[in-house]
Motif scaffolding. Structure first.
Motif, PDB file in Angstrom:
ATOM      1  N   THR A  51       0.854  -1.185   0.000  1.00 26.50           N
ATOM      2  CA  THR A  51       0.000   0.000   0.000  1.00 26.50           C
ATOM      3  C   THR A  51       0.891   1.237   0.000  1.00 26.50           C
ATOM      4  O   THR A  51       1.810   1.339   0.808  1.00 26.50           O
ATOM      5  CB  THR A  51      -0.888   0.025   1.263  1.00 26.50           C
ATOM      6  OG1 THR A  51      -1.479  -1.263   1.435  1.00 26.50           O
ATOM      7  CG2 THR A  51      -1.976   1.068   1.139  1.00 26.50           C
ATOM      8  N   VAL A  97      -2.319   6.321   0.611  1.00 22.36           N
ATOM      9  CA  VAL A  97      -3.446   5.546   1.143  1.00 22.36           C
ATOM     10  C   VAL A  97      -3.230   5.204   2.622  1.00 22.36           C
ATOM     11  O   VAL A  97      -4.150   5.282   3.428  1.00 22.36           O
ATOM     12  CB  VAL A  97      -3.680   4.266   0.310  1.00 22.36           C
ATOM     13  CG1 VAL A  97      -4.738   3.381   0.959  1.00 22.36           C
ATOM     14  CG2 VAL A  97      -4.095   4.623  -1.113  1.00 22.36           C
ATOM     15  N   GLN A 140      -3.941   8.335   4.602  1.00 20.92           N
ATOM     16  CA  GLN A 140      -5.367   8.665   4.656  1.00 20.92           C
ATOM     17  C   GLN A 140      -6.159   7.695   5.519  1.00 20.92           C
ATOM     18  O   GLN A 140      -7.072   8.074   6.232  1.00 20.92           O
ATOM     19  CB  GLN A 140      -5.964   8.641   3.239  1.00 20.92           C
ATOM     20  CG  GLN A 140      -5.625   9.873   2.416  1.00 20.92           C
ATOM     21  CD  GLN A 140      -6.105   9.732   0.981  1.00 20.92           C
ATOM     22  OE1 GLN A 140      -6.631   8.688   0.603  1.00 20.92           O
ATOM     23  NE2 GLN A 140      -5.918  10.782   0.202  1.00 20.92           N
ATOM     24  N   THR A 141      -5.797   6.417   5.439  1.00 24.81           N
ATOM     25  CA  THR A 141      -6.601   5.416   6.128  1.00 24.81           C
ATOM     26  C   THR A 141      -6.297   5.362   7.612  1.00 24.81           C
ATOM     27  O   THR A 141      -7.195   5.255   8.439  1.00 24.81           O
ATOM     28  CB  THR A 141      -6.353   4.018   5.524  1.00 24.81           C
ATOM     29  OG1 THR A 141      -6.275   4.138   4.109  1.00 24.81           O
ATOM     30  CG2 THR A 141      -7.467   3.053   5.902  1.00 24.81           C
ATOM     31  N   THR A 142      -5.027   5.428   7.963  1.00 24.65           N
ATOM     32  CA  THR A 142      -4.678   5.169   9.357  1.00 24.65           C
ATOM     33  C   THR A 142      -4.321   6.420  10.130  1.00 24.65           C
ATOM     34  O   THR A 142      -4.228   6.379  11.342  1.00 24.65           O
ATOM     35  CB  THR A 142      -3.474   4.215   9.442  1.00 24.65           C
ATOM     36  OG1 THR A 142      -2.330   4.892   8.916  1.00 24.65           O
ATOM     37  CG2 THR A 142      -3.714   2.945   8.637  1.00 24.65           C
ATOM     38  N   GLY A 157     -12.303   2.101  -2.627  1.00 24.20           N
ATOM     39  CA  GLY A 157     -10.960   2.385  -3.122  1.00 24.20           C
ATOM     40  C   GLY A 157     -10.963   2.604  -4.620  1.00 24.20           C
ATOM     41  O   GLY A 157     -10.331   3.534  -5.139  1.00 24.20           O
TER      42      GLY A 157
END
Ligand SMILES: [Zn+2]
Ligand SMILES: [Zn+2]
Lengths: 281, 310, 281, 310
Positions: free
Chosen positions: C227, C231, C234-236, D222
């Protein structure tokens, strides 16, 4: 510059590992018992659940179906290949250990059935020179593997050991590859090994056959470490986590499959013997 | 004592001669080598000589794995990492051309100066180091490369993280993997062969020791601390458990002794490398014609025969 | 309560990964070059050593002996099994990519010799739809494995990929097991794979064949991550280490064997081909 | 579109009938199953139906791996740890008795309440989880236990530590190991089959999907974020890349669809388990007579045939 290996240490708040007191006084809760009381309770403190050290023959009696155990290689005895002498001769220490324990060595092996499931047992006894592994322990374990392979039954190993037996020098180190090769021969014969680690399973035994179980379980609170806390502390001056090297830490770090309290061990092993048994395939 | 020692070696020779092993040529080569070893031994090492081996094995100028690699290998490519969590600098692995063939090599590696010593953790592998070694073993097996291992480790690392990362299991599984390989394996102890850390990569078809190396179940200091309750009694401990090459040969733990230049390997690294290279080549030459299954079976049988009991 | 997995993150002080500027402007030192200057320098910044993206055919020319490359499966083209339409149809994107790059797909395969050593090459081109792996990339890689196996030569894979090709949906995910099986067949045929990861090698390609090299090397500064940093951030909301996912971090964590600057790559690969070659056994 | 979809499935049937495969019984069983699937399908799912699958696959009451284990297995023993650094609770492994035989099981595991969700990282494995799975694969291979895997993972974990611990390599190596096993492997997607996290344990001889599960190369959100630059367009993305079981079957990516109770598996977990158990048993019954080498060869050939190109 940070080290290439992440050596950050995980600390957890858990109770202190047990210290040293009178053998029948519970180191965790201070309750005191007679031998027969502890015997009846599988040497688990009825008050707090602390697991006392269990002798090899008591262990066998607690697991094997009555009358099913048939000991093998009982007459093997250590020699003294190095004429080893520290403060006393090795031969003297051996004689004393045999006198004290009634055992010829720190491991007892033999054929057994557990709830009707045939198996081979290899059980260590910490009372015999700290369960240290010399040539005889290595040879007995090795023969246990062969006996299991020949009869097509699983091997159940129950360890309690301070490590290799220094008095046999390099030959005691050689018991590591020896027992490892024995397990591999057992595996090539299609038979599993169930490894039960009890307090303490350390150094040479942890770094050889005990870690090669298809399933590895430990008793609660057992110390399972290559190097024990005292030596680690002295050598590195690191602050030790509270549960350093204990079964609980080993489970968290992925080194063992389960922690099984002694009263549940027989049922747990039985279930595994069924799953690995001849009808299991 | 010399006579006694010689006697035992002669006994071992006699026993070997009596064995009905597969591969007659190999056996006679073995016998010949023992014969030569026997001739070299005039007397069992004295306590002083044993302690001198301990000192030479740890000598700060003693050649390390990479010193031999650069002298013995062509087309060397060092490989890195355990493909899991780290690249342990205390273990060097790679492939290279040795005497006309590609081999895989695993070696413990100490550091020469303070900075390198720290980086290499004084030669003491973490579990990640044993896993790095296992990755090389798998590569060797996949491509049929003979495996060489050079052992030079004070011992497994007595640290908290090493335990948390599974040191005991890693040492056990490294040995187990070696017992499964179908390629020839030759190990030489080139300095300190310290306990579990050493045996992790020493389950070989041929185990050699340089004349001034030591092979121990525990460090002399550790043994003294436990049995004499005084680490300063290390010399007594060493005399008692006899970690020198001659005693290891006598006990059947190693197959032969690799001579060093007069005064120790550090006095003439080139000559030390030449002697080591010769011994490794001889061992590989002997092993390479043996089929994989027989190699594996014989290797296991050999280790399963170690020990003295009645 | 701490998590069961030690998720402490190692941070290091290293330079920022390169951002986005004009293609021929060095993102690391801002030097600007003509195409022919960069071409002559193997698309490595003569001033600071930054590695620009290298096109597949240029890469092949930089590695293979002159005239030795013989392309295979050049005529394979993607279909549109899902009738995929996002803001534009997949077929249109494909046509545009072919027009722009002069390539039929994001991978070029073929037979070659490097300094006289026979091998098979499988080279990705990031310019073709971000080097994404769809059915054709999977099939080409798979054929490259077979071609290497049949001719008894090693496979050299050079990757640059943003991951699987979304427009082929689940079929693009299936290229992971497909290429994995191809590498295993190659290994069963006794041949090695040398994996060269260039910027960026991510997601599906990292999680399949690229990670299965017998030897894995990367170019300096290449992003090698399942990843990507955007990303993850942004995600974690985790604070990213400065060299997050870069080749340097991967080397430190044991995932790759070496970082090889582009000018040294040919010699490095040659050495490996000799070692794995027919005289090497 | 229904006709078109049916046509493709019929084409696939025709192709299968024409193949000269080893194992005639197996093939005809295969054909029969496809025939049944075909009959079940009246029309290709609409965009609405696809989105409903996405919602049902993620439904908070949907049965998870352990819900099926407790309903389908006797003598279940859960095993723990990767023998390296951790015990990843997002992956459940163990052995148990299933329909009269011992099997090894690997399953992704989400949590039911907040505390368990956190412990299990919302079902997203770390590299340690894939390594735990690989350890079970090795155990299955060593003892000849068939391997079942239940897939239910939103995707590989997009975290820094997961990258540092080697997520990409772990997913690749887990697949590689599955391609080498000589025991039968059956996978069923029981919820979300999310990208690399799913395929890591899905390289199986038979791949099944529950009727309301999804199998995706990237999450709808996604995909939407990248192609539509707006995660809210997830529904459009799902309609475009068609992650539902019927489309996966049509594309040849899975072997059959496991029916669920009317309204979804969560409405009747016992019945869902019964239906799943039946499908797993049928698949094992078919696979068990096949020799290890042929299993492995056929498994690889099957995955190597996936893809559409001209
Ligand atoms: Zn108590
Ligand atoms: Zn620059």
């Amino acid at each position: 510059m940070s080290s290439r290996i992440d050596v950050s240490i995980e600390h957890r708040n858990v109770p202190e590992p047990p210290g040293k007191k009178h053998p029948n006084t519970c180191p965790a809760c201070d309750s005191h018992y007679r031998d027969d009381e502890l015997e009846a309770a599988l040497w688990v403190c009825p008050h707090c659940g602390h697991h006392f050290t269990m002798r090899a023959r008591t262990r066998i009696a607690s697991l094997a179906d009555e009358g099913s155990f048939s000991e093998e290689a009982a007459d093997l005895r250590s020699e003294d290949p190095l004429d080893f002498f520290d403060l006393r001769p090795y031969t003297e220490r051996l004689a004393e250990a045999e006198m004290k324990t009634g055992l010829g060595e720190a491991m007892v092996i033999g054929q057994a059935a557990i709830d009707g499931n045939g198996c081979e047992l290899a059980v260590m006894d910490f009372s015999f020179m700290g369960g240290s592994m010399g040539s005889v322990v290595g040879e007995k374990f090795s023969r246990a593997c062969d006996s299991a392979a020949q009869r097509g039954v699983p091997l159940v190993s129950i360890t309690a050991s301070g490590g290799a037996r220094m008095q046999e020098g390099i030959l005691s180190l050689m018991q590591l590859p020896k027992t490892v090769c024995a397990v591999e021969d057992l595996h090539d014969a299609g038979q599993p090994m169930i490894s039960v680690m009890t307090h303490p399973t350390t150094a040479g035994v942890l770094a050889s056959f005990a870690s090669l179980g298809d399933v590895i379980v430990a008793e609660p609170g057992a110390l399972l470490a290559f190097t024990g806390p005292r030596v680690v502390q002295q050598t590195t001056r690191e602050k030790l986590p509270e549960d350093f090297g204990l079964a609980e830490q080993n489970l968290r770090f992925g080194h063992i499959d389960a922690i099984v309290p002694r009263p549940e061990l027989r049922a747990y092993v039985t279930r595994l013997l069924r799953l690995f048994g001849p009808n299991g395939d | 004592m010399a006579t006694d020692h010689e006697l035992r070696l002669r006994e071992r020779l006699t026993r070997l001669r009596g064995l009905n092993l597969l591969g007659g040529t190999r056996l006679s080569a073995e016998l010949e080598k023992l014969q030569r070893q026997l001739e070299r031994i005039q007397a069992a090492p004295t306590d002083e000589e044993i302690w001198r081996s301990v000192e030479l094995a740890r000598h700060q100028d003693r050649p390390y794995t990479l010193d031999y690699v650069e002298r013995l290998f062509e087309d060397w490519v060092e490989l890195h990492g355990d493909r899991g969590r780290a690249d342990d600098a205390a273990v060097v692995v790679g492939i290279g051309r040795f005497e006309g063939r590609t081999v895989a090599l695993i070696g413990n590696q100490k550091g020469r100066d303070i900075k390198e010593r720290t980086k290499r953790n004084f030669g003491m592998a973490y579990p990640e180091g044993y896993r790095k070694a296992m990755r090389l073993m798998e590569l060797a097996e996949r491509h049929g490369f003979p495996l060489l291992s050079l052992v030079d480790i004070p011992g497994a690392y007595p640290g908290v993280a090493a335990e948390q990362h599974g040191q005991g299991g890693a040492i056990a599984r490294s040995q187990a993997l070696m017992s499964r390989l179908g390629v020839p394996i030759v190990t030489c102890v080139i300095g300190e062969g310290g306990s579990g850390g050493a045996i992790a990569t020493a389950l070989a078809d041929r185990v050699l020791m340089q004349a001034n190396s030591i092979y121990t179940v525990i460090s002399p200091e550790g043994c003294a601390a436990i049995l004499w309750r005084d680490a300063a009694e290390a010399k007594k401990a060493a005399a008692a458990f006899k970690p020198d090459a001659v005693h290891c040969l006598e006990l059947g733990v190693i197959d032969s002794i690799v001579p060093e230049p007069e005064g120790g390997a550090h006095t003439d690294p080139d000559e030390a490398a030449r002697l080591l290279g010769e011994a490794l080549r001889d061992a590989l030459d002997e092993l390479e014609p043996i089929p994989a299954d027989e190699l594996k079976r014989t290797r296991r049988a050999k280790f399963r025969s170690l020990g003295v009991y009645a």
